[in-house]
Write an enzyme that holds these catalytic residues in place. Structure first.
Site, PDB file in Angstrom:
ATOM      1  N   TYR A 259       1.182  -1.167  -0.449  1.00 35.71           N
ATOM      2  CA  TYR A 259       0.236  -0.026  -0.115  1.00 35.71           C
ATOM      3  C   TYR A 259       0.990   1.417  -0.028  1.00 35.71           C
ATOM      4  O   TYR A 259       1.318   1.938   1.181  1.00 35.71           O
ATOM      5  CB  TYR A 259      -0.788   0.178   1.358  1.00 35.71           C
ATOM      6  CG  TYR A 259      -2.206   1.166   1.168  1.00 35.71           C
ATOM      7  CD1 TYR A 259      -1.882   2.251   0.781  1.00 35.71           C
ATOM      8  CD2 TYR A 259      -3.029   0.284   1.537  1.00 35.71           C
ATOM      9  CE1 TYR A 259      -3.202   3.250   0.645  1.00 35.71           C
ATOM     10  CE2 TYR A 259      -4.240   0.963   1.017  1.00 35.71           C
ATOM     11  CZ  TYR A 259      -4.392   2.057   0.737  1.00 35.71           C
ATOM     12  OH  TYR A 259      -5.737   3.090   0.948  1.00 35.71           O
ATOM     13  N   TYR A 319      -4.084  -4.847   7.161  1.00 38.47           N
ATOM     14  CA  TYR A 319      -2.766  -3.981   6.845  1.00 38.47           C
ATOM     15  C   TYR A 319      -1.623  -4.040   8.160  1.00 38.47           C
ATOM     16  O   TYR A 319      -1.815  -4.066   9.135  1.00 38.47           O
ATOM     17  CB  TYR A 319      -3.565  -2.599   7.393  1.00 38.47           C
ATOM     18  CG  TYR A 319      -4.282  -2.043   6.436  1.00 38.47           C
ATOM     19  CD1 TYR A 319      -4.517  -1.670   4.839  1.00 38.47           C
ATOM     20  CD2 TYR A 319      -6.011  -1.566   6.756  1.00 38.47           C
ATOM     21  CE1 TYR A 319      -5.460  -2.375   4.227  1.00 38.47           C
ATOM     22  CE2 TYR A 319      -6.621  -1.270   5.978  1.00 38.47           C
ATOM     23  CZ  TYR A 319      -5.980  -1.538   3.992  1.00 38.47           C
ATOM     24  OH  TYR A 319      -7.134  -0.923   2.887  1.00 38.47           O
TER      25      TYR A 319
END
Length: 371
Positions: A259, A319
């Site tokens: 990301y 994440y």
């Protein structure tokens, strides 16, 4: 020698021949009142040695405690550490390696304070030399010959992704990638890196951390690790558009995607409408990673794909932090359960409640009402 259990003061001569009594010894001595056997020597500097002595010298198993909190332990011969020893730093990290005459000389491993290996290689005269491995906490590695300062600097260095196969090979300076191409890492033989060029390995990668205005200097240069693991397609989630899917069978705790985005402040995010925050993720207390709407389309940006993972309250990923050789410190998408090919990768966006108010976009609030 007659061994006596006594407490004594060891007299030392300084450079002018004067004696001082700053070193204090407690333990066994020989007939000449020299430390001999088990004992403890406390030096005027605040350092301390606990272990075995022979005729006034450190000799045998012992530990040297430095005033700064570090410890050197192992087998001593005539005051010097010999053979396998351990040096523990004040923060709890440590080195286990071979010592000669008190210096690291031979194979050694560095460990962090939790006992994980961080470096592995050879020392010569207390300095790193030859081929070294550096293992980061996120699963990646740097492998190559170090320079005279122990740094990964040169043209024959590899960054190895967490799959232990996909790699970026080329020139690095102090561990930072200058110019590298994608390769398949085959291992090490006789201190030489064994690599196999990939068909798509002609493109050059370099460290290119984003700024507040520029997401990447090569927005269409795909990450070789992601290329083997994920793809973007129409999401299976009702109301969603595109989603991120797995190409492979993946176990729990595998890095699936990265990301990356521009770097903005929390203040900037808080001050603007939620319609501009669809692809934002907090990196740390100061920085938010943002993929602006323009770059959410893979026709405009495909260097990383982590922002394509959709939300779920029953996700198969999360994440996590990652230190990427190209993007720097970013977030990644990491599996939290086994994943099959063509499974859609989802994460819990985890929007927070501050002062009783849920800070989230409307679509998230609507879904939450239905849960």
């Amino acid at each position: 020698f007659a061994l006596l259990l006594v407490a004594s003061r060891r007299m030392n001569e300084d450079n002018n021949g004067h004696q001082d009594v700053s070193d204090q010894y407690t333990g066994m001595v020989n007939a000449a009142s020299q430390p001999h056997g088990r004992g403890t020597m406390i030096y005027g500097s605040g350092d301390r040695f606990e272990g075995h002595f022979r005729n006034g010298h450190k000799d045998g198993k012992g530990s040297f405690y430095f005033e700064n909190g570090s410890v050197l332990e192992g087998q001593y011969v005539c005051d010097e550490l010999e053979g396998i020893g351990r040096y523990t730093f004040s923060d709890g990290s440590y080195i286990v390696g071979n010592f000669k005459s008190g210096d690291l000389d031979g194979p050694a491993k560095h460990y962090d304070c939790e006992g994980y290996v961080t470096f592995e290689g050879q020392y010569r005269d207390n300095a790193k030399f030859g081929l070294w491995w550096h293992y980061d906490e996120f699963g990646g590695s740097i492998i190559g010959s170090v320079d005279e300062n122990g740094e990964f600097t040169g043209k024959d260095i590899v960054y190895l992704y967490p799959d232990q196969k996909t790699a970026l090979y080329g020139s690095f300076k102090k561990g930072r990638m200058l110019s590298a191409r994608a390769v398949s890492f085959q291992g090490v033989r006789d201190n030489n890196l064994l690599i196999e060029a990939l068909n798509a390995g002609k493109e050059k990668y370099s460290f290119n951390q984003s700024t507040s205005t520029k997401i990447s200097s090569k927005p269409f240069l795909e990450d070789p690790y992601e290329q083997d693991r994920v793809y973007v397609a129409k999401s299976l989630i009702p109301g969603a558009q595109e989603g991120l899917f797995s190409k492979i069978v993946a176990d729990k705790d595998e890095v699936m995607s990265f990301y990356n985005g521009i770097r903005i402040t929390h203040y900037e995010v808080d001050e603007r409408s939620w319609i501009f925050n669809d692809n934002t993720i907090s990196l740390d207390d100061k920085t938010v990673i943002d993929v602006p709407d323009k770059y959410s389309n893979t026709n405009n940006y495909c260097a990383s794909l982590g922002h394509k993972a959709n939300h779920s309250f029953s996700p198969n990923c999360k994440y996590d932090y990652f230190n990427h050789p190209r993007f720097g410190n970013i977030k990644c998408v990491r599996s939290i359960k086994e994943i099959a090919p063509h499974d859609e990768l989802t994460v819990d966006y985890g929007y927070t409640i501050n002062n009783g108010v849920l800070e989230a976009p409307d679509w998230y609030k609507n879904i939450l009402k239905q849960v």
